[in-house]
Design an enzyme around this catalytic site. Sequence first.
Site, PDB file in Angstrom:
ATOM      1  N   GLY A   1      -1.647  -4.440  -5.941  1.00  0.00           N
ATOM      2  CA  GLY A   1      -2.620  -4.200  -4.880  1.00  0.00           C
ATOM      3  C   GLY A   1      -2.869  -5.357  -3.928  1.00  0.00           C
ATOM      4  O   GLY A   1      -3.965  -5.476  -3.386  1.00  0.00           O
ATOM      5  N   THR A   2      -1.841  -6.192  -3.663  1.00  0.00           N
ATOM      6  CA  THR A   2      -2.089  -7.270  -2.695  1.00  0.00           C
ATOM      7  C   THR A   2      -2.276  -6.714  -1.280  1.00  0.00           C
ATOM      8  O   THR A   2      -3.026  -7.284  -0.492  1.00  0.00           O
ATOM      9  CB  THR A   2      -0.964  -8.327  -2.696  1.00  0.00           C
ATOM     10  OG1 THR A   2       0.247  -7.730  -2.253  1.00  0.00           O
ATOM     11  CG2 THR A   2      -0.785  -8.954  -4.064  1.00  0.00           C
ATOM     12  N   ASN A   3      -1.606  -5.634  -0.974  1.00  0.00           N
ATOM     13  CA  ASN A   3      -1.831  -5.020   0.346  1.00  0.00           C
ATOM     14  C   ASN A   3      -3.222  -4.398   0.430  1.00  0.00           C
ATOM     15  O   ASN A   3      -3.867  -4.454   1.475  1.00  0.00           O
ATOM     16  CB  ASN A   3      -0.745  -3.988   0.660  1.00  0.00           C
ATOM     17  CG  ASN A   3       0.510  -4.646   1.182  1.00  0.00           C
ATOM     18  OD1 ASN A   3       0.545  -5.130   2.308  1.00  0.00           O
ATOM     19  ND2 ASN A   3       1.525  -4.717   0.338  1.00  0.00           N
TER      20      ASN A   3
ATOM     21  N   MET B   1       4.002   4.171  -5.358  1.00  0.00           N
ATOM     22  CA  MET B   1       5.414   4.286  -5.714  1.00  0.00           C
ATOM     23  C   MET B   1       5.878   5.706  -6.043  1.00  0.00           C
ATOM     24  O   MET B   1       6.948   5.884  -6.610  1.00  0.00           O
ATOM     25  CB  MET B   1       5.730   3.349  -6.887  1.00  0.00           C
ATOM     26  CG  MET B   1       5.522   1.888  -6.554  1.00  0.00           C
ATOM     27  SD  MET B   1       6.435   1.367  -5.095  1.00  0.00           S
ATOM     28  CE  MET B   1       6.106  -0.400  -5.097  1.00  0.00           C
TER      29      MET B   1
ATOM     30  N   ILE C   1       6.896   9.472  -4.567  1.00  0.00           N
ATOM     31  CA  ILE C   1       7.179  10.262  -3.362  1.00  0.00           C
ATOM     32  C   ILE C   1       6.512  11.621  -3.554  1.00  0.00           C
ATOM     33  O   ILE C   1       6.930  12.408  -4.414  1.00  0.00           O
ATOM     34  CB  ILE C   1       8.700  10.403  -3.125  1.00  0.00           C
ATOM     35  CG1 ILE C   1       9.326   9.010  -2.944  1.00  0.00           C
ATOM     36  CG2 ILE C   1       8.970  11.295  -1.914  1.00  0.00           C
ATOM     37  CD1 ILE C   1      10.844   9.015  -2.823  1.00  0.00           C
ATOM     38  N   LEU C   2       5.474  11.878  -2.774  1.00  0.00           N
ATOM     39  CA  LEU C   2       4.721  13.127  -2.927  1.00  0.00           C
ATOM     40  C   LEU C   2       5.458  14.273  -2.243  1.00  0.00           C
ATOM     41  O   LEU C   2       6.225  14.067  -1.301  1.00  0.00           O
ATOM     42  CB  LEU C   2       3.331  12.969  -2.305  1.00  0.00           C
ATOM     43  CG  LEU C   2       2.429  11.928  -2.974  1.00  0.00           C
ATOM     44  CD1 LEU C   2       1.148  11.730  -2.161  1.00  0.00           C
ATOM     45  CD2 LEU C   2       2.094  12.344  -4.407  1.00  0.00           C
TER      46      LEU C   2
ATOM     47  N   ASN D   1       2.377   4.204   5.698  1.00  0.00           N
ATOM     48  CA  ASN D   1       2.989   3.510   4.561  1.00  0.00           C
ATOM     49  C   ASN D   1       3.437   2.136   5.014  1.00  0.00           C
ATOM     50  O   ASN D   1       3.903   1.976   6.138  1.00  0.00           O
ATOM     51  CB  ASN D   1       4.210   4.320   4.089  1.00  0.00           C
ATOM     52  CG  ASN D   1       4.980   3.636   2.976  1.00  0.00           C
ATOM     53  OD1 ASN D   1       4.397   3.141   2.009  1.00  0.00           O
ATOM     54  ND2 ASN D   1       6.295   3.584   3.107  1.00  0.00           N
TER      55      ASN D   1
ATOM     56  N   HIS E   1       6.266  -0.658   4.241  1.00  0.00           N
ATOM     57  CA  HIS E   1       7.555  -0.799   3.563  1.00  0.00           C
ATOM     58  C   HIS E   1       8.054  -2.231   3.757  1.00  0.00           C
ATOM     59  O   HIS E   1       8.008  -2.746   4.878  1.00  0.00           O
ATOM     60  CB  HIS E   1       8.575   0.204   4.129  1.00  0.00           C
ATOM     61  CG  HIS E   1       9.879   0.144   3.425  1.00  0.00           C
ATOM     62  ND1 HIS E   1      10.059   0.679   2.162  1.00  0.00           N
ATOM     63  CD2 HIS E   1      11.052  -0.438   3.755  1.00  0.00           C
ATOM     64  CE1 HIS E   1      11.293   0.442   1.760  1.00  0.00           C
ATOM     65  NE2 HIS E   1      11.913  -0.240   2.706  1.00  0.00           N
TER      66      HIS E   1
HETATM   67  C1  GAR Z   1       4.734  -4.157  -1.397  1.00  0.00           C
HETATM   68  O1  GAR Z   1       5.721  -5.102  -1.085  1.00  0.00           O
HETATM   69  C2  GAR Z   1       4.995  -2.858  -0.644  1.00  0.00           C
HETATM   70  O2  GAR Z   1       5.488  -3.039   0.638  1.00  0.00           O
HETATM   71  C3  GAR Z   1       6.035  -2.237  -1.514  1.00  0.00           C
HETATM   72  O3  GAR Z   1       5.625  -2.521  -2.841  1.00  0.00           O
HETATM   73  C4  GAR Z   1       4.853  -3.719  -2.852  1.00  0.00           C
HETATM   74  C5  GAR Z   1       3.501  -3.417  -3.465  1.00  0.00           C
HETATM   75  O4  GAR Z   1       2.751  -4.583  -3.636  1.00  0.00           O
HETATM   76  N1  GAR Z   1       6.154  -0.833  -1.259  1.00  0.00           N
HETATM   77  C6  GAR Z   1       7.300  -0.170  -1.321  1.00  0.00           C
HETATM   78  O5  GAR Z   1       8.345  -0.689  -1.671  1.00  0.00           O
HETATM   79  C7  GAR Z   1       7.213   1.296  -0.951  1.00  0.00           C
HETATM   80  N2  GAR Z   1       8.519   1.813  -0.667  1.00  0.00           N
HETATM   81  P1  GAR Z   1       1.163  -4.567  -3.758  1.00  0.00           P
HETATM   82  O6  GAR Z   1       0.803  -3.559  -4.859  1.00  0.00           O
HETATM   83  O7  GAR Z   1       0.848  -5.977  -4.164  1.00  0.00           O
HETATM   84  O8  GAR Z   1       0.581  -4.193  -2.425  1.00  0.00           O
END
Ligand code: GAR
Length: 207
Positions: free
Chosen positions: A12-14, A91, A93-94, A108, A110
């Site tokens: 969950g850093t994003n 993660m 795909i719905l 999203n 990416h």
């Molecule tokens: C992030 O780098 C995000 O862009 C990627 O997973 C990581 C999740 O990190 N998402 C994908 O690859 C989706 N196709 P987070 O949980 O620390 O935000």
Amino acid sequence: MKNIVVLVSGGGTNLQALIDAQESGAIKNGRITCVISSKPGVYALERAANHGIGTRVIARRDYADIISYSQAVLDAILEEKADLVVYAGFMTILDELVVKAMPNKMMNVHPALIPSFCGKGYYGLKVHEEALKKGVKLTGATVHFVTEVCDGGPIILQKGVEVLDDDTPETLQRRVMEQAEWKILPKAVSLFCEDRLEVRGSRVYIK
Ligand code: GAR
């Protein structure tokens, strides 16, 4: 004020970048009202709880197939009266039944410059492993609207990040997050909430 629902599956850093942006006033006209996780016990849930944001766990493993899982996620999104749904490291795909109910209302992040290193199977660290394997000198991140095509929806924002000679997938992932994802995701969310994104065909115009 728009209701933002964030979908997560991991650290969950994003999500944290969105929470920080919200608390600093960088997200205008929107607030995170709920965080939904596809996995129990992930750190993203703790991040939300630490900031007084409601959480729900809708565990993929509790559902027999992707249709019933997608319907459960959609029911929650509708119950939360979401104006915007953000996939932040989500993660799963719905099924397209979700995006059909929320057209151009789901985005999203990416960790690559789409159309490179994207689509089914390209997620998390794997994306950076493939970028290093290919030897690209520039990678980055993309925020796009979600459509029924995996990673194929209209692009909202992108930011490039240099690849260094001594990068490992882990160091590259971290730099892409710090320099690109954590910046462009809150920015895209704010633009949406301010009604400044206009989708025409496959292009997004910023008003
Ligand atoms: C992030 O780098 C995000 O862009 C990627 O997973 C990581 C999740 O990190 N998402 C994908 O690859 C989706 N196709 P987070 O949980 O620390 O935000």
